[in-house]
Motif scaffolding. Structure first.
Motif, PDB file in Angstrom:
ATOM      1  N   LEU A  83       0.889  -0.980   0.148  1.00  0.00           N
ATOM      2  CA  LEU A  83      -0.351  -0.024  -0.170  1.00  0.00           C
ATOM      3  C   LEU A  83       0.710   0.885  -0.068  1.00  0.00           C
ATOM      4  CD1 LEU A  83      -2.908   0.686   1.545  1.00  0.00           C
ATOM      5  CD2 LEU A  83      -1.200   2.438   1.933  1.00  0.00           C
ATOM      6  N   ARG A  84       0.896   1.998  -0.896  1.00  0.00           N
ATOM      7  CA  ARG A  84       1.452   2.786  -1.594  1.00  0.00           C
ATOM      8  C   ARG A  84       0.584   4.560  -1.068  1.00  0.00           C
ATOM      9  NH1 ARG A  84       5.768   4.945  -5.945  1.00  0.00           N
ATOM     10  NH2 ARG A  84       7.036   6.582  -5.544  1.00  0.00           N
ATOM     11  N   GLU A  85       0.469   5.316  -0.658  1.00  0.00           N
ATOM     12  CA  GLU A  85      -0.355   6.878   0.255  1.00  0.00           C
ATOM     13  C   GLU A  85      -0.048   7.543   0.120  1.00  0.00           C
ATOM     14  OE1 GLU A  85      -4.221   6.312  -0.935  1.00  0.00           O
ATOM     15  OE2 GLU A  85      -3.579   4.642  -1.840  1.00  0.00           O
ATOM     16  N   ARG A  86      -0.069   9.064  -0.451  1.00  0.00           N
ATOM     17  CA  ARG A  86       0.109  10.498   0.452  1.00  0.00           C
ATOM     18  C   ARG A  86      -0.656  10.071   1.107  1.00  0.00           C
ATOM     19  NH1 ARG A  86       3.472  13.282  -2.916  1.00  0.00           N
ATOM     20  NH2 ARG A  86       3.951  12.910  -5.201  1.00  0.00           N
ATOM     21  N   VAL A  87       0.348  10.963   2.158  1.00  0.00           N
ATOM     22  CA  VAL A  87      -1.003  11.483   3.908  1.00  0.00           C
ATOM     23  C   VAL A  87      -0.903  13.144   3.463  1.00  0.00           C
ATOM     24  CG1 VAL A  87      -0.232  12.661   5.827  1.00  0.00           C
ATOM     25  CG2 VAL A  87       0.987  10.810   5.051  1.00  0.00           C
ATOM     26  N   PRO A  88      -2.249  13.183   3.889  1.00  0.00           N
ATOM     27  CA  PRO A  88      -3.219  14.163   2.870  1.00  0.00           C
ATOM     28  C   PRO A  88      -1.966  15.412   3.997  1.00  0.00           C
ATOM     29  CG  PRO A  88      -5.090  12.700   4.086  1.00  0.00           C
ATOM     30  CD  PRO A  88      -3.254  12.017   4.096  1.00  0.00           C
ATOM     31  N   ALA A  89      -2.042  16.776   2.830  1.00  0.00           N
ATOM     32  CA  ALA A  89      -1.738  17.725   3.225  1.00  0.00           C
ATOM     33  C   ALA A  89      -1.326  18.736   4.744  1.00  0.00           C
ATOM     34  CB  ALA A  89      -1.558  19.043   2.321  1.00  0.00           C
ATOM     35  N   ASP A  90      -3.169  18.485   5.474  1.00  0.00           N
ATOM     36  CA  ASP A  90      -3.310  18.557   6.545  1.00  0.00           C
ATOM     37  C   ASP A  90      -2.669  18.041   7.914  1.00  0.00           C
ATOM     38  OD1 ASP A  90      -5.177  16.804   5.622  1.00  0.00           O
ATOM     39  OD2 ASP A  90      -6.877  17.635   7.273  1.00  0.00           O
ATOM     40  N   LEU A  91      -2.308  17.021   7.510  1.00  0.00           N
ATOM     41  CA  LEU A  91      -1.859  15.786   8.335  1.00  0.00           C
ATOM     42  C   LEU A  91      -0.530  16.092   8.005  1.00  0.00           C
ATOM     43  CD1 LEU A  91      -4.877  13.516   8.266  1.00  0.00           C
ATOM     44  CD2 LEU A  91      -4.523  15.149   9.462  1.00  0.00           C
ATOM     45  N   VAL A  92       0.159  15.674   7.127  1.00  0.00           N
ATOM     46  CA  VAL A  92       2.165  15.441   7.077  1.00  0.00           C
ATOM     47  C   VAL A  92       2.608  15.903   8.022  1.00  0.00           C
ATOM     48  CG1 VAL A  92       3.494  15.981   5.928  1.00  0.00           C
ATOM     49  CG2 VAL A  92       1.407  16.386   4.790  1.00  0.00           C
ATOM     50  N   ALA A  93       2.597  17.564   9.387  1.00  0.00           N
ATOM     51  CA  ALA A  93       2.878  17.824  10.410  1.00  0.00           C
ATOM     52  C   ALA A  93       2.354  16.532  11.411  1.00  0.00           C
ATOM     53  CB  ALA A  93       2.427  18.948  10.563  1.00  0.00           C
ATOM     54  N   LEU A  94       1.073  15.946  11.428  1.00  0.00           N
ATOM     55  CA  LEU A  94       0.861  15.363  12.682  1.00  0.00           C
ATOM     56  C   LEU A  94       1.817  13.829  11.782  1.00  0.00           C
ATOM     57  CD1 LEU A  94      -2.864  16.494  13.396  1.00  0.00           C
ATOM     58  CD2 LEU A  94      -0.743  16.248  15.797  1.00  0.00           C
ATOM     59  N   VAL A  95       1.686  13.023  11.275  1.00  0.00           N
ATOM     60  CA  VAL A  95       2.131  11.910  10.912  1.00  0.00           C
ATOM     61  C   VAL A  95       3.996  12.507  10.699  1.00  0.00           C
ATOM     62  CG1 VAL A  95       2.181  10.350   9.402  1.00  0.00           C
ATOM     63  CG2 VAL A  95       0.002  11.130   9.615  1.00  0.00           C
ATOM     64  N   GLY A  96       4.563  13.204  10.287  1.00  0.00           N
ATOM     65  CA  GLY A  96       5.526  13.472  10.386  1.00  0.00           C
ATOM     66  C   GLY A  96       6.303  12.835   8.503  1.00  0.00           C
ATOM     67  N   ARG A  97       5.610  12.402   7.855  1.00  0.00           N
ATOM     68  CA  ARG A  97       6.012  12.111   6.231  1.00  0.00           C
ATOM     69  C   ARG A  97       4.823  12.420   5.270  1.00  0.00           C
ATOM     70  NH1 ARG A  97       5.944   5.594   7.277  1.00  0.00           N
ATOM     71  NH2 ARG A  97       4.286   5.100   8.127  1.00  0.00           N
ATOM     72  N   ARG A  98       5.240  12.506   4.505  1.00  0.00           N
ATOM     73  CA  ARG A  98       4.774  12.705   3.487  1.00  0.00           C
ATOM     74  C   ARG A  98       4.185  11.379   2.430  1.00  0.00           C
ATOM     75  NH1 ARG A  98       4.582  17.980   2.171  1.00  0.00           N
ATOM     76  NH2 ARG A  98       5.779  19.803   2.742  1.00  0.00           N
ATOM     77  N   GLU A  99       4.305  10.197   3.233  1.00  0.00           N
ATOM     78  CA  GLU A  99       3.610   9.157   1.986  1.00  0.00           C
ATOM     79  C   GLU A  99       4.180   8.128   3.627  1.00  0.00           C
ATOM     80  OE1 GLU A  99       4.412   8.159  -2.341  1.00  0.00           O
ATOM     81  OE2 GLU A  99       6.078   7.370  -0.887  1.00  0.00           O
ATOM     82  N   ILE A 100       2.785   7.020   3.171  1.00  0.00           N
ATOM     83  CA  ILE A 100       2.937   5.993   3.577  1.00  0.00           C
ATOM     84  C   ILE A 100       3.265   4.463   2.788  1.00  0.00           C
ATOM     85  CG2 ILE A 100       1.222   4.393   5.260  1.00  0.00           C
ATOM     86  CD1 ILE A 100       1.979   6.774   6.521  1.00  0.00           C
ATOM     87  N   TRP A 101       4.275   4.088   3.172  1.00  0.00           N
ATOM     88  CA  TRP A 101       4.703   2.506   2.479  1.00  0.00           C
ATOM     89  C   TRP A 101       3.988   1.516   4.182  1.00  0.00           C
ATOM     90  CZ3 TRP A 101       7.317   1.168  -1.991  1.00  0.00           C
ATOM     91  CH2 TRP A 101       6.705   2.836  -2.731  1.00  0.00           C
ATOM     92  N   LYS A 102       3.142  -0.115   3.401  1.00  0.00           N
ATOM     93  CA  LYS A 102       2.779  -0.685   4.123  1.00  0.00           C
ATOM     94  C   LYS A 102       3.078  -2.030   3.208  1.00  0.00           C
ATOM     95  CE  LYS A 102       0.307  -2.454   7.733  1.00  0.00           C
ATOM     96  NZ  LYS A 102      -1.090  -2.539   8.900  1.00  0.00           N
ATOM     97  N   SER A 103       3.800  -2.785   3.515  1.00  0.00           N
ATOM     98  CA  SER A 103       3.611  -4.513   2.987  1.00  0.00           C
ATOM     99  C   SER A 103       2.690  -5.123   3.093  1.00  0.00           C
ATOM    100  CB  SER A 103       4.886  -5.357   3.697  1.00  0.00           C
ATOM    101  OG  SER A 103       4.867  -6.399   2.941  1.00  0.00           O
ATOM    102  N   LEU A 104       1.880  -5.289   1.923  1.00  0.00           N
ATOM    103  CA  LEU A 104       0.672  -6.522   1.841  1.00  0.00           C
ATOM    104  C   LEU A 104       1.092  -7.916   2.313  1.00  0.00           C
ATOM    105  CD1 LEU A 104      -1.305  -4.351  -0.684  1.00  0.00           C
ATOM    106  CD2 LEU A 104      -1.854  -4.207   1.233  1.00  0.00           C
ATOM    107  N   GLY A 105       1.805  -8.261   2.179  1.00  0.00           N
ATOM    108  CA  GLY A 105       2.529  -9.767   2.686  1.00  0.00           C
ATOM    109  C   GLY A 105       2.072 -10.853   1.591  1.00  0.00           C
TER     110      GLY A 105
END
Length: 504
Positions: A15-37
């Motif tokens: 899964l590869r998703e951009r972090v919404p612009a208004d939440l980047v500061a809270l999440v601490g990164r601009r993109e989420i990567w997660k293995s689907l295994g």
């Protein structure tokens, strides 16, 4: 369109998703990567949909203002944990020693905030996420305490069950209903989750699989997220149709997945609401999805060459080098052969115990029963053994084995349904078929291919289709099958029609 992302080097989907612009500061990164295994596209699509749903809920939670939760709501939320523990261990609570040890540990962590955080923190966060709730640290700590009490209650009940006492828990009704996000029930008192709970109650009371409600709940949560509300009577057929279109064209799920899993779950839950006079009509009933015919490029069952390759490789499994356990070696040696001559599901064979090998009317048989583990139909059946299995030494193995499962050593650990030791054995045999027997064609399943092949061979030798269905545990849909018994003698006669596999 959000789709699974395939890693170029490993072939694993993410899964590869951009972090919404208004939440980047809270999440601490601009993109989420997660293995689907997984490297399988179909599995990746389904897992991606689930992870995307969770991610959307996470964004919603981060945008919400934390609110304190009243004690009544916290107790209600802890009831979800109680019901899950009870459902997962509904049919098989395990040995009393397991729960005695569990209760001892539960007692040791009483009042220890750090230990309770370790035990229940993840579950508490998951429950809050499922309900779309964001709370403060104080309320979360109180929820963890209530989760501790709920788990202790469930563990005490499971101890009673393991000792043979299946009477209902007299304190099970102490958990109130979870308050809806709008502060209470809808004006008409019917939410989508109300209907789900009605359906779930009947499903579990009928002794059906405990994992199905978890799967259905995920589908219902997805619908609620799409609709933006939980009011069952506001859901129209067009709403459901729009949701299925969203799943197919925005989320990239296959038509068959949407039809057989998502739409089927919603249709069943709303159908339960109609049957119980909570709602007037089922909005999912008129919705249909055209599923294109799958391209068939080869038989679903093993070819003669593939079957010979697997069975020949299995003959050397007991003497193979390496640190493979004796139980796994036995599974590699015998599971393919038993599946080949019975057409049974691999999981049904992987969970066979010594006591499941029986003699009926002078015929050597195996007994496939829910007592040993999961049986898809929920019904036991007797299957005569082909003479070749006996002459090849299967009965010698059984005679010399200890009581209990043949292909794994019981760990004594409580495991979630769908993650049993037998299912682990099946997975290992699948890997062995691919890596050792070298049957690598992804268009045929490494264990299920025997079920398809059994039907093919049965037709070749003139086995009556009724007997083939009974032997494999398939229903043929005919009312006539409800009359009379299919005897062991008759099944043995038909089994003997199967030719021997000569691969030595």
């Amino acid at each position: 369109m959000s789709r699974p992302f395939k890693h170029k080097k490993t072939g694993v989907y993410y899964l590869r998703e951009r972090v919404p612009a208004d939440l980047v500061a809270l999440v601490g990164r601009r993109e989420i990567w997660k293995s689907l295994g997984t490297k399988e596209p179909a599995i990746a699509k389904e897992r991606h949909a689930e992870e995307k749903r969770k991610l959307d809920l996470r964004w919603k939670a981060l945008r919400s203002k934390p609110e304190p939760l009243p004690h009544q709501q916290l107790v209600a939320l802890s009831g979800k944990l109680y019901r899950r523990v009870m459902a997962i261990n509904e049919a098989e609570p395990g040995e009393p020693e397991i729960w005695q040890q569990t209760l001892r540990i539960v007692g040791e962590i009483d009042g220890r905030a750090d230990a309770m955080e370790q035990w229940y923190g993840e579950s508490a966060d998951a429950i809050l996420l499922e309900e779309g709730l964001v709370t403060d640290n104080y309320s979360r700590a109180r929820l963890i305490q209530e989760a501790h009490s709920a788990f202790r209650q469930a563990a005490n009940q499971q101890l009673k069950r393991s000792q043979g006492d299946y009477r209902p828990d007299p304190a099970a009704g102490r958990f109130p209903e979870i308050a809806k996000p709008d502060g209470g029930k809808k004006a008409d008192g019917v939410s989508i989750l109300d209907l789900f709970e009605l359906w779930e109650r009947d499903h579990l009371a009928d002794g059906k699989a405990a994992r199905t409600p978890r799967d259905h709940r995920q589908k219902l949560d997805d619908l609620i997220t799409f609709l933006g509300h939980d009011d069952a009577k506001r859901v129209s057929a067009k709403n459901v149709s729009d949701w299925t279109e969203h799943l197919r064209h925005e989320r990239g799920l296959a038509a068959k997945t949407v039809a057989d899993k998502y739409l089927s779950a919603v249709r069943a839950v709303f159908g339960s609401g109609v049957a119980k006079f909570r709602i007037d009509s089922n909005p999912a009933a008129p919705v249909s999805i055209r599923v294109p015919k799958r391209r068939v490029e080869r038989p679903k069952g093993f070819t003669d060459e593939e079957a010979d390759r697997i069975l020949k490789a299995s003959l050397g499994a007991l003497d193979a080098s390496g640190d493979t356990s004796q139980e796994n070696r036995l599974a590699y040696r015998w599971l393919p052969w038993i599946c080949a001559y019975t057409g049974s599901r691999a999981g049904e064979i992987a969970q066979l115990r010594k006591e499941d090998f029986v003699t009926e009317y002078g015929v050597s048989c195996i007994r496939i029963t829910p007592e040993a583990g999961t049986v898809k139909t929920g019904q036991y059946r007797i299957v005569p053994l082909h003479p070749h299995l006996i002459s090849a030494g299967l009965h010698k193995l059984v005679k010399g084995a200890a009581d209990g499962p043949l292909f794994y050593k019981p760990s004594g650990r409580v495991r979630k349904e769908g993650n049993s030791q037998a299912s682990s054995v099946v997975g290992k045999v699948s890997k062995w078929v691919r890596e050792v027997a070298k049957v690598t064609d992804k268009r045929v399943q490494p264990n299920h291919g025997w079920r398809h092949r059994f039907k093919t061979v049965a037709r070749d030798v003139g086995m009556d289709i009724h007997y083939a269905n009974v032997i494999q545990g398939h229903a043929d849909g005919s009312a006539s099958t409800e009359y009379g018994e299919t005897t062991v003698k008759a099944m043995h006669r038909e089994i003997r029609k199967l030719p021997r596999y000569c691969v030595g």
